[in-house]
Motif scaffolding. Structure first.
Motif, PDB file in Angstrom:
ATOM      1  N   THR A 163       0.847  -1.192   0.000  1.00 45.73           N
ATOM      2  CA  THR A 163       0.000   0.000   0.000  1.00 45.73           C
ATOM      3  C   THR A 163       0.880   1.238   0.000  1.00 45.73           C
ATOM      4  O   THR A 163       2.062   1.174   0.370  1.00 45.73           O
ATOM      5  N   GLU A 164       0.318   2.346  -0.390  1.00 45.15           N
ATOM      6  CA  GLU A 164       1.030   3.622  -0.321  1.00 45.15           C
ATOM      7  C   GLU A 164       0.663   4.388   0.942  1.00 45.15           C
ATOM      8  O   GLU A 164       1.261   5.421   1.241  1.00 45.15           O
ATOM      9  N   ASP A 165      -0.314   3.903   1.687  1.00 47.22           N
ATOM     10  CA  ASP A 165      -0.790   4.603   2.878  1.00 47.22           C
ATOM     11  C   ASP A 165       0.081   4.293   4.088  1.00 47.22           C
ATOM     12  O   ASP A 165       0.372   3.122   4.377  1.00 47.22           O
ATOM     13  N   SER A 166       0.471   5.315   4.794  1.00 46.17           N
ATOM     14  CA  SER A 166       1.282   5.169   5.995  1.00 46.17           C
ATOM     15  C   SER A 166       0.399   4.909   7.206  1.00 46.17           C
ATOM     16  O   SER A 166      -0.777   5.293   7.241  1.00 46.17           O
ATOM     17  N   VAL A 186       7.275  -9.377  13.058  1.00 45.31           N
ATOM     18  CA  VAL A 186       5.847  -9.114  13.162  1.00 45.31           C
ATOM     19  C   VAL A 186       5.443  -8.605  14.544  1.00 45.31           C
ATOM     20  O   VAL A 186       4.568  -7.741  14.670  1.00 45.31           O
ATOM     21  N   SER A 187       6.098  -9.081  15.599  1.00 47.06           N
ATOM     22  CA  SER A 187       5.736  -8.607  16.939  1.00 47.06           C
ATOM     23  C   SER A 187       6.166  -7.154  17.145  1.00 47.06           C
ATOM     24  O   SER A 187       5.478  -6.378  17.811  1.00 47.06           O
ATOM     25  N   VAL A 188       7.290  -6.768  16.528  1.00 52.45           N
ATOM     26  CA  VAL A 188       7.745  -5.377  16.603  1.00 52.45           C
ATOM     27  C   VAL A 188       6.798  -4.478  15.807  1.00 52.45           C
ATOM     28  O   VAL A 188       6.393  -3.403  16.273  1.00 52.45           O
ATOM     29  N   ALA A 189       6.435  -4.910  14.601  1.00 55.42           N
ATOM     30  CA  ALA A 189       5.505  -4.143  13.774  1.00 55.42           C
ATOM     31  C   ALA A 189       4.159  -3.991  14.468  1.00 55.42           C
ATOM     32  O   ALA A 189       3.550  -2.912  14.453  1.00 55.42           O
ATOM     33  N   ALA A 246      -2.217  -0.240   5.716  1.00 53.50           N
ATOM     34  CA  ALA A 246      -1.216   0.734   6.168  1.00 53.50           C
ATOM     35  C   ALA A 246       0.147   0.062   6.315  1.00 53.50           C
ATOM     36  O   ALA A 246       0.233  -1.132   6.633  1.00 53.50           O
ATOM     37  N   LYS A 247       1.189   0.853   6.086  1.00 51.57           N
ATOM     38  CA  LYS A 247       2.538   0.329   6.240  1.00 51.57           C
ATOM     39  C   LYS A 247       3.347   1.223   7.161  1.00 51.57           C
ATOM     40  O   LYS A 247       3.019   2.395   7.374  1.00 51.57           O
ATOM     41  N   LEU A 248       4.393   0.655   7.712  1.00 51.59           N
ATOM     42  CA  LEU A 248       5.335   1.408   8.540  1.00 51.59           C
ATOM     43  C   LEU A 248       6.470   1.926   7.662  1.00 51.59           C
ATOM     44  O   LEU A 248       6.925   1.212   6.754  1.00 51.59           O
ATOM     45  N   VAL A 299      -0.200 -10.619   5.487  1.00 51.43           N
ATOM     46  CA  VAL A 299      -1.649 -10.773   5.473  1.00 51.43           C
ATOM     47  C   VAL A 299      -2.080 -11.401   4.151  1.00 51.43           C
ATOM     48  O   VAL A 299      -1.622 -10.999   3.076  1.00 51.43           O
ATOM     49  N   ASN A 300      -2.956 -12.391   4.229  1.00 50.08           N
ATOM     50  CA  ASN A 300      -3.439 -13.087   3.043  1.00 50.08           C
ATOM     51  C   ASN A 300      -4.084 -12.112   2.057  1.00 50.08           C
ATOM     52  O   ASN A 300      -4.852 -11.242   2.460  1.00 50.08           O
ATOM     53  N   PRO A 301      -3.786 -12.240   0.749  1.00 48.50           N
ATOM     54  CA  PRO A 301      -4.372 -11.329  -0.243  1.00 48.50           C
ATOM     55  C   PRO A 301      -5.899 -11.274  -0.203  1.00 48.50           C
ATOM     56  O   PRO A 301      -6.487 -10.212  -0.446  1.00 48.50           O
ATOM     57  N   SER A 302      -6.550 -12.401   0.091  1.00 43.22           N
ATOM     58  CA  SER A 302      -8.012 -12.402   0.159  1.00 43.22           C
ATOM     59  C   SER A 302      -8.515 -11.565   1.327  1.00 43.22           C
ATOM     60  O   SER A 302      -9.599 -10.974   1.262  1.00 43.22           O
ATOM     61  N   ILE A 303      -7.723 -11.487   2.383  1.00 45.68           N
ATOM     62  CA  ILE A 303      -8.072 -10.645   3.531  1.00 45.68           C
ATOM     63  C   ILE A 303      -7.862  -9.176   3.184  1.00 45.68           C
ATOM     64  O   ILE A 303      -8.669  -8.313   3.531  1.00 45.68           O
TER      65      ILE A 303
END
Length: 246
Positions: free
Chosen positions: A181-184, A230-233, A217-219, A205-209
């Motif tokens: 995604t481009e969204d932060s 994943v636990s840090v994210a 959103a991304k970091l 995350v599964n593409p269907s989800i």
């Protein structure tokens, strides 16, 4: 505090444990197992949708410490799981701005435990996992969570999609943590009823989800490594929600 996951062995013992209402993490079955009692167990496993794994007899010998396991060993969860629909209903009645956490087939128990600990510290109202393909709540999970596994409600669903339908039907927005995604993360409004979806360690995350969620959103990653643990994210997402809410 329970510190170990109970292991039981023997087909009849496992059947009785299931029928008594014990929460089974997983059942290990010997390859090539046959017989009427085995077929009875197999039928119950299917009806209860219990996670199973077919393994060599050597693994069963290790799990049962060479006791007479009859080709079947089960691990009983040290916690009771919550009904998701009831949890959503009660949370909406008591919380102004609830926050839920969905783990899409997270498989590492240490990551799971660390996430549970962070979830408890950030006021998460419930953690939702899938019955099959998810890390179990076992002794290692509880140890890593520092006991938080006894404090945060955890729900099991047949599929994460089931949970998404329920949450969205209750006007709870869903946001998936993904680099696709481009969204932060800083563009998302966490100051509303929301559920955060974290993916598995290897696939995300599964593409269907991703097609179903309200937001993605991304970091921001400023170094050369392409992803975070994943636990840090998850901790970053949860604390951004805390920051916005206080």
């Amino acid at each position: 505090m329970i510190t170990e996951t109970t292991t039981i062995f023997g087909i009849r013992s496992i059947i009785e444990a299931i029928e008594s209402g014990s929460t089974i993490n997983k059942i290990y079955l010997q390859k090539g197992l046959r017989g009427n009692l085995y077929y009875e167990l197999e039928k119950i496993i299917r009806s209860k949708k219990i996670a199973t794994s077919t393994v060599p007899v050597e693994k069963l010998n290790r799990l049962s410490k060479n006791n007479n396991h009859q080709g079947a060993v089960a691990q009983i969860s040290p916690i009771d799981f919550y009904d998701l629909e009831q949890l959503i209903e009660s949370t909406l009645e008591n919380e102004k701005i609830p926050i839920f956490l969905l783990l899409d087939q997270l498989s590492d128990v240490r990551n799971f435990g660390a996430i549970i600990r962070t979830a408890e510290c950030t006021g998460v109202n419930g953690i939702i996992i899938q019955k099959n393909g998810s890390a179990p709540v076992n002794a290692e999970t509880i140890k890593t969570s520092a006991g938080a596994a006894f404090k945060v409600p955890i729900c099991k669903v047949d599929h994460i999609k089931d949970a998404l339908f329920l949450l969205q039907a209750s006007n709870i927005k869903t946001v998936a943590a993904t680099e696709k995604t481009e969204d932060s993360i800083f563009d998302i409004n966490f100051n509303q009823p929301i559920a955060i979806i974290m993916g598995s360690e290897d696939r995300g995350v599964n593409p269907s989800i991703l097609k179903m969620v309200d937001y993605k959103a991304k970091l921001p990653l400023l170094g050369e490594i392409a992803s975070l643990n994943v636990s840090v994210a998850c901790g970053a997402f949860l604390y951004e929600a805390v920051r916005q809410r206080i």
